[in-house]
Design a protein around this motif. Structure first.
Motif, PDB file in Angstrom:
ATOM      1  N   LEU A  58       0.839  -1.202   0.000  1.00 53.06           N
ATOM      2  CA  LEU A  58       0.000   0.000   0.000  1.00 53.06           C
ATOM      3  C   LEU A  58       0.871   1.247   0.000  1.00 53.06           C
ATOM      4  O   LEU A  58       1.892   1.311   0.687  1.00 53.06           O
ATOM      5  N   ASP A  59       0.469   2.247  -0.775  1.00 45.45           N
ATOM      6  CA  ASP A  59       1.162   3.532  -0.835  1.00 45.45           C
ATOM      7  C   ASP A  59       0.154   4.621  -0.498  1.00 45.45           C
ATOM      8  O   ASP A  59      -0.713   4.961  -1.299  1.00 45.45           O
ATOM      9  N   THR A  60       0.247   5.173   0.708  1.00 44.39           N
ATOM     10  CA  THR A  60      -0.707   6.197   1.169  1.00 44.39           C
ATOM     11  C   THR A  60      -0.085   7.583   1.168  1.00 44.39           C
ATOM     12  O   THR A  60      -0.608   8.489   1.813  1.00 44.39           O
ATOM     13  N   GLY A  61       1.022   7.744   0.437  1.00 45.78           N
ATOM     14  CA  GLY A  61       1.731   9.021   0.475  1.00 45.78           C
ATOM     15  C   GLY A  61       0.900  10.203   0.025  1.00 45.78           C
ATOM     16  O   GLY A  61       1.056  11.320   0.538  1.00 45.78           O
ATOM     17  N   ASN A  62      -0.005  10.014  -0.938  1.00 49.88           N
ATOM     18  CA  ASN A  62      -0.800  11.125  -1.465  1.00 49.88           C
ATOM     19  C   ASN A  62      -2.253  11.093  -0.999  1.00 49.88           C
ATOM     20  O   ASN A  62      -3.097  11.785  -1.544  1.00 49.88           O
TER      21      ASN A  62
ATOM     22  N   HIS B 146      -4.782  -1.826   3.471  1.00 50.78           N
ATOM     23  CA  HIS B 146      -3.988  -3.011   3.160  1.00 50.78           C
ATOM     24  C   HIS B 146      -3.605  -3.070   1.693  1.00 50.78           C
ATOM     25  O   HIS B 146      -4.255  -2.473   0.832  1.00 50.78           O
ATOM     26  N   GLY B 147      -2.531  -3.822   1.417  1.00 48.41           N
ATOM     27  CA  GLY B 147      -2.140  -4.131   0.057  1.00 48.41           C
ATOM     28  C   GLY B 147      -2.870  -5.368  -0.425  1.00 48.41           C
ATOM     29  O   GLY B 147      -3.725  -5.934   0.286  1.00 48.41           O
ATOM     30  N   TYR B 148      -2.510  -5.800  -1.635  1.00 44.22           N
ATOM     31  CA  TYR B 148      -3.296  -6.897  -2.192  1.00 44.22           C
ATOM     32  C   TYR B 148      -2.450  -7.764  -3.119  1.00 44.22           C
ATOM     33  O   TYR B 148      -1.979  -7.316  -4.170  1.00 44.22           O
TER      34      TYR B 148
ATOM     35  N   PRO C  42      -5.250 -13.029  -0.150  1.00 45.38           N
ATOM     36  CA  PRO C  42      -4.337 -12.082  -0.812  1.00 45.38           C
ATOM     37  C   PRO C  42      -4.162 -10.751  -0.075  1.00 45.38           C
ATOM     38  O   PRO C  42      -3.292  -9.968  -0.456  1.00 45.38           O
ATOM     39  N   ARG C  43      -4.979 -10.480   0.925  1.00 47.87           N
ATOM     40  CA  ARG C  43      -4.937  -9.145   1.563  1.00 47.87           C
ATOM     41  C   ARG C  43      -3.732  -9.036   2.484  1.00 47.87           C
ATOM     42  O   ARG C  43      -3.485  -9.910   3.302  1.00 47.87           O
ATOM     43  N   VAL C  44      -3.017  -7.942   2.344  1.00 47.86           N
ATOM     44  CA  VAL C  44      -1.752  -7.757   3.060  1.00 47.86           C
ATOM     45  C   VAL C  44      -1.897  -6.565   4.002  1.00 47.86           C
ATOM     46  O   VAL C  44      -1.712  -5.411   3.622  1.00 47.86           O
ATOM     47  N   TYR C  45      -2.260  -6.865   5.258  1.00 42.96           N
ATOM     48  CA  TYR C  45      -2.385  -5.826   6.277  1.00 42.96           C
ATOM     49  C   TYR C  45      -1.054  -5.559   6.976  1.00 42.96           C
ATOM     50  O   TYR C  45      -0.878  -4.492   7.570  1.00 42.96           O
TER      51      TYR C  45
ATOM     52  N   SER D 104       3.072  -0.608   5.104  1.00 45.80           N
ATOM     53  CA  SER D 104       1.794  -0.497   5.802  1.00 45.80           C
ATOM     54  C   SER D 104       1.693   0.864   6.469  1.00 45.80           C
ATOM     55  O   SER D 104       2.694   1.446   6.896  1.00 45.80           O
ATOM     56  N   PRO D 105       0.449   1.407   6.603  1.00 45.06           N
ATOM     57  CA  PRO D 105       0.284   2.688   7.306  1.00 45.06           C
ATOM     58  C   PRO D 105       0.725   2.582   8.762  1.00 45.06           C
ATOM     59  O   PRO D 105       0.873   1.479   9.303  1.00 45.06           O
TER      60      PRO D 105
END
Length: 1008
Positions: free
Chosen positions: A396-400, A413-415, A449-452, A457-458
């Protein structure tokens, strides 16, 4: 109001302190490792209390005794009158000072001592090593555990005695027990006894210190070699014993002086002790070293060098290295690789250090996803065969992303895992994906598949909701023609509950967020997920481990698991050479953004890969497995935390198949083997067979590690499926080459190959049982009477070839960039084969590298072609003896120079005269177009620049077609289509999104 504000402030500070502890309790309890947190903190608290009480009580007693024994007299001198004024000034705060000073000193002492909690726990739970040292006959555990603890204890008691003694002496002086008079120094009886007892206690402790110093010589790093050498054994150790006895005698004289009031003997004894200490600790050993050892150093030090070699190899797990002579040939012969087909099937052409951008452009799909800069190599079963794959997790990329709700409750989460064949690429040079798309489809089967929990990660996320509630968390892009994003709700047990107001308040304070306390995104079923980096989670639940810098994901039993390597380390193994972890584990891949980092700057001389840990990417659960149950340090920690480490029998077969030899430990071992492959002490002393790890020859070309010194960046070790010489079947190996070390400071090492090390990384697939061959280190020693090119020479051979250089430089000067992939070193065909993939990447923002050529070398010959198979056939006189990657294209594309009637095939630039002329003409036109474009840009004529670029593209296309005719006899071949405009046909993120997937993937939107 002031007392009220003070009380309120103290309550607030206390509650904030409590909130931090309570949050940690919730976190460890949810994870199942509360006993680790409790035992660690209880131990630290106990040590703090004991140390603080010992220091505080001793200082208080010293102050109290000195004050209680103060003489009562009328001042009769100016000095006494001045002291009386000092006493009057101090008297109002005397009571507070006599309590406050010991308390303050106790707090400092307790804080310093509590940091040694691991040493204390190990001492009381130590397990014997089972082997003894050659000098004193003591178990190695004594040096690793007992000696450091005793040194800490004696050092602490000496500081207590010194501080308390100084405090007592100052009090005696302040209240007249010690006075300066014309006849000399006057001391009262009480002051004399006080000084004598303090001096005696100090000397007794110093005597113990001298005695322990005898054993510390075995862990010394001060000599030319580690451990007790000739001078230590014959001068230092005996004199330390003499000093210990002398210190006890002088201590007894001080006790006698306190009774008899005769100070001559203890003072003379102290002076003699100081002189003896100087002579015995400095002068005498120097004389022995200078006039006895140095003239005959080789003869006298040989037995101790032998000890150093043997125990260094034992400490670093190098005792059982299998050393073999490898008579590497440099002659190129037809069919040389006919016995290496299995190895050639697994040559890693997809460089995990370069293809992250390709994964991003082809498999990212949304701007809120990302891949790490450096990917990982693993093994999976594909069509019944074990195949090397390059894997990455879509993080996951939450930068923006703005707003608290989006950052912490929506994007959580990523996937999915993305996997591509390591040895094959698609026809256009893109990765050949074996697992891809959203939802994930391919060879990995069904999994969560969910990557928490992962590397991206945040800081924290709020997840979970009552059954029937509309999902809030963004899950993935919709599929099947749907628009927008699918939503989901976390259903695992991944973090502490924040369903009640108190826990929400605790975490609102912890993360300084009022939104967490007030937002309606938090409900009665909410959990808070934080501390989500797998390395950090393992470090928290196993603080006694040093964690490997490279973690990697694996799909295991339907879950994505992060596999983390844990080491037990020590810096006090007898006679073992000490290494600094940071310098030993630094190479060309460390320190590049989100990629690997070297280990911390910690000195060690003992290391074991004692624990393998997994972190579940969905719920964050941590499992620790005792990988090296014979390690005495691990056994001690198992006694301390009996419930935290699971036995090896709990490892499933599928998980076992993904375990591999740890990378950082291998780096430390190869650094040592540069010297310690020599086991003869005489040869070791002469240092004429030292090796070094070669620098990465691709660094100066690619320059993808900003801020590092390109002249001194070691090549990283590479994971390869490889059959070593005399082995029938390949196994997963971690490999590295060696070249001779520089003979003098500042001299550049000769880049010829002297050694090759491979660590067997195949743990098997049997539940609870690792293969006997796992961890076997095989060292090939190459002949020194002939030149076998090292990696640097091989790279220089590639770069200096006129035809190769001309073709690659043309692309570098155009709109494309050429990137050299990892240079693989392979002991095959009776010699050393180098393989290097060559990537082309355009200059656009959305560009990514594609594999377009393969370089190979053997001896002084090279091959350069679109496929590995063609390049090998070029190299080995038209027939390498194997069918390598790209042979299918060759079979369908015409003759690739297979049978040349025994003559050496044409290298790049040879072949059909018509095609050669066409190639030269196209290159000339391309060069002219580049110059015209540069001139147009300089003049600001963009119309002319556009025309020049069109001419350049046309010329490059013609050049590629001509080169393919030369190399494969066909214009079809495996040409890098679109190389003129970037080397890939579709630079936007949407280009060929399934990239060769096993099944179609959804089309990307404009966002990607």
């Amino acid at each position: 109001m002031i007392p009220t504000l003070i009380i309120v402030g103290a309550l607030v500070a206390g509650f904030i302190f409590f909130s931090g502890i309570y949050a940690d309790v919730l976190w460890f309890d949810q994870l199942g490792y509360l006993d680790v947190f409790v035992k660690q903190n209880v131990t630290q608290a106990a040590i703090f209390i004991v140390a603080a009480l010992i220091m505080g009580a001793t200082v208080y007693a010293s102050l109290r005794l000195a004050y209680g024994a103060r003489p009562i007299y009328a001042p009769d001198t100016d000095v006494q009158d001045n002291l009386s004024r000092y006493q009057e000034t101090i008297e109002p705060v005397r009571r507070l000072a006599m309590i406050g000073i010991p308390v303050l000193l106790g707090l400092f002492a307790g804080t310093a001592a509590s940091s040694q909690w691991q040493q204390v726990l190990l001492f009381f739970n130590q397990v014997p090593y089972g082997q003894t040292d050659p000098e004193f006959g003591l178990d190695y555990t004594f040096y690793m555990v007992s000696l450091p603890f005793l040194g800490f204890l004696i050092g602490f008691l000496i500081s207590v005695v010194l501080v308390a003694g100084i405090a007592g002496i100052l009090t005696h002086y302040l209240y007249g027990g010690i006075r300066l008079e014309e006849k000399g120094i006057f001391t009262s009886t009480a002051a004399r006894i006080h000084i004598a007892v303090a001096a005696a206690a100090f000397l007794v402790l110093q005597a113990v210190n001298y005695w322990l110093d005898r054993y510390s010589t075995l862990t010394s790093q001060d000599g030319n070699w580690s451990g007790a050498l000739f001078t230590d054994v014959n001068a230092v150790i005996p004199t330390k014993a003499i000093l210990a006895v002398a210190a006890v005698i002088v201590a007894a004289l001080f006790v006698a002086a306190a009774v008899t009031n005769k100070w001559r003997l203890p003072l003379v004894g102290t002076a003699m002790l100081i002189i003896t200490a100087v002579l015995a600790s400095g002068v005498y050993p120097w004389v022995i070293q200078r006039f006895q050892v140095e003239p005959s150093e080789e003869t006298l030090e040989t037995p101790y060098i032998e000890r150093n070699i043997e125990l260094t190899r034992e400490a670093y797990g190098l005792s059982d290295v299998q050393v073999e002579e490898y008579d590497a040939s440099t002659n190129v012969e037809r069919g040389a690789l006919e016995n290496d087909q299995a190895t050639m099937d697994n040559i890693r052409l997809l460089d995990p250090n370069l293809v992250s951008a390709a994964f991003g452009q082809l498999q990212q799909f949304r701007p809120y996803y990302q891949f790490p800069n450096i990917l990982n190599v693993d093994r999976y079963e594909v069509e019944g065969q074990s195949e090397n794959v390059v894997v990455a997790v879509r993080g996951l990329d939450t930068g923006n992303i703005e707003s608290w709700v989006n950052q912490h409750a929506v994007y959580t989460h990523g996937y999915g895992v993305v996997a591509a064949s390591a040895s094959e690429v698609a026809a256009d040079g893109e990765p050949q994906f074996l697992e891809s798309g959203i939802p994930s489809q391919g060879v990995l089967g069904d999994y969560q598949p969910r990557v928490y929990f992962g590397e991206f990660s945040p800081e924290y996320s709020i997840v979970g909701a009552p059954e029937g509630t509309e999902p809030m968390e963004l899950d993935r892009p919709e599929t099947g023609g749907g628009e927008g994003e699918a939503r989901t709700t976390f259903s695992g047990d991944g973090g502490p509950s924040v369903g009640n107001f108190f826990n929400r308040l605790i975490y609102a304070i912890q993360f300084q967020s009022t939104d967490l306390l007030l937002s309606d995104a938090v409900n009665e079923e909410s959990q808070i997920l934080y501390d989500r980096d797998p390395r950090e989670r393992v470090e928290s639940v196993a603080p006694y481990l040093t964690i490997d810098s490279n973690i990697y994901p694996a799909v295991v039993d339907g879950r994505v698991k992060w596999i983390v390597e844990g080491y037990t380390t020590n810096s006090n193994f007898p006679y073992a050479e000490q290494q600094q972890l940071e310098s030993a584990t630094t190479d060309s891949l460390t320190g590049t953004g989100a990629a690997q980092q070297p280990l911390p700057p910690e000195p060690v001389n003992y290391i074991r890969n004692s624990v393998k840990a997994t972190v579940d990417a969905y719920d964050g659960s941590v499992d620790l497995y005792a990988w090296n149950p014979d390690d005495p340090l691990l056994q001690a920690w198992q006694k301390i935390f009996p419930e935290s480490i699971q036995p090896l029998s709990e490892v499933s077969g599928e998980l076992m198949s993904h375990f591999r030899y740890p990378e950082d430990m291998f780096k430390v071992q190869r650094e040592l083997l540069g010297r310690y492959h020599v086991t003869d002490p005489v040869d070791f002393y002469r240092a004429n067979e030292e090796w070094s790890v070669p620098d990465d020859p691709t660094e100066s070309d690619n320059n993808n590690t900003p801020g590092q010194d390109e002249s001194n960046v070691p090549i990283p070790p590479y994971y390869l499926s490889l059959a070593m010489p005399d082995q029938q079947n390949p196994s997963f190996q971690l490999t590295t080459p060696f070249i001779p070390a520089a003979t003098s400071q500042g001299e550049e090492a000769r880049n010829v190959l002297y050694g090759y090390l491979a660590a067997n990384s195949d743990a098997g697939s049997q539940s609870g049982e690792k293969k006997d061959s796992y961890g076997t280190l095989r060292l090939l020693e190459l002949p020194t009477d002939r030149v076998v090119s090292g990696p640097g020479q091989a790279q220089n051979l590639f770069n200096s070839d006129p035809e190769v250089s001309q073709a690659l430089n043309l692309l570098r000067r155009g709109a494309s960039e050429v990137l050299n992939g990892n240079l693989l070193t392979l002991p095959v065909g009776g010699g050393i084969l180098y393989v290097q993939p060559v990537y082309v990447q355009s200059s656009g923002e959305s560009s990514y590298p594609t594999l377009q050529r393969v370089l190979v070398s053997f001896g002084e010959q090279i091959g350069f072609a679109p496929t590995l198979d063609e390049a090998l056939d070029q190299l080995f006189q038209g027939d390498s003896g194997v069918e390598a990657e790209g042979s299918e294209q060759n079979d369908s594309g015409g003759d690739t120079g297979g049978d040349t009637g025994g003559e050496t095939p044409q290298q790049p630039g040879g072949g059909d005269p018509g095609a050669q002329a066409a190639l030269q003409d196209a290159l000339q036109r391309a060069n002219e177009a580049i110059q015209q474009g540069q001139s147009a840009l300089a003049e600001g004529d963009f119309a002319a620049y556009g025309q020049a670029q069109a001419a350049l593209n046309s010329a490059l296309q013609d050049a590629i077609e001509a080169e393919n005719q030369l190399s494969s006899g066909s214009a079809g071949g495996n040409a890098p289509e679109g190389a003129g405009d970037g080397g890939q046909g579709g630079q936007g993120s949407g280009g060929n999104n399934d990239g060769g997937n096993a099944s179609p993937s959804p089309e990307p939107t404009d966002e990607s």
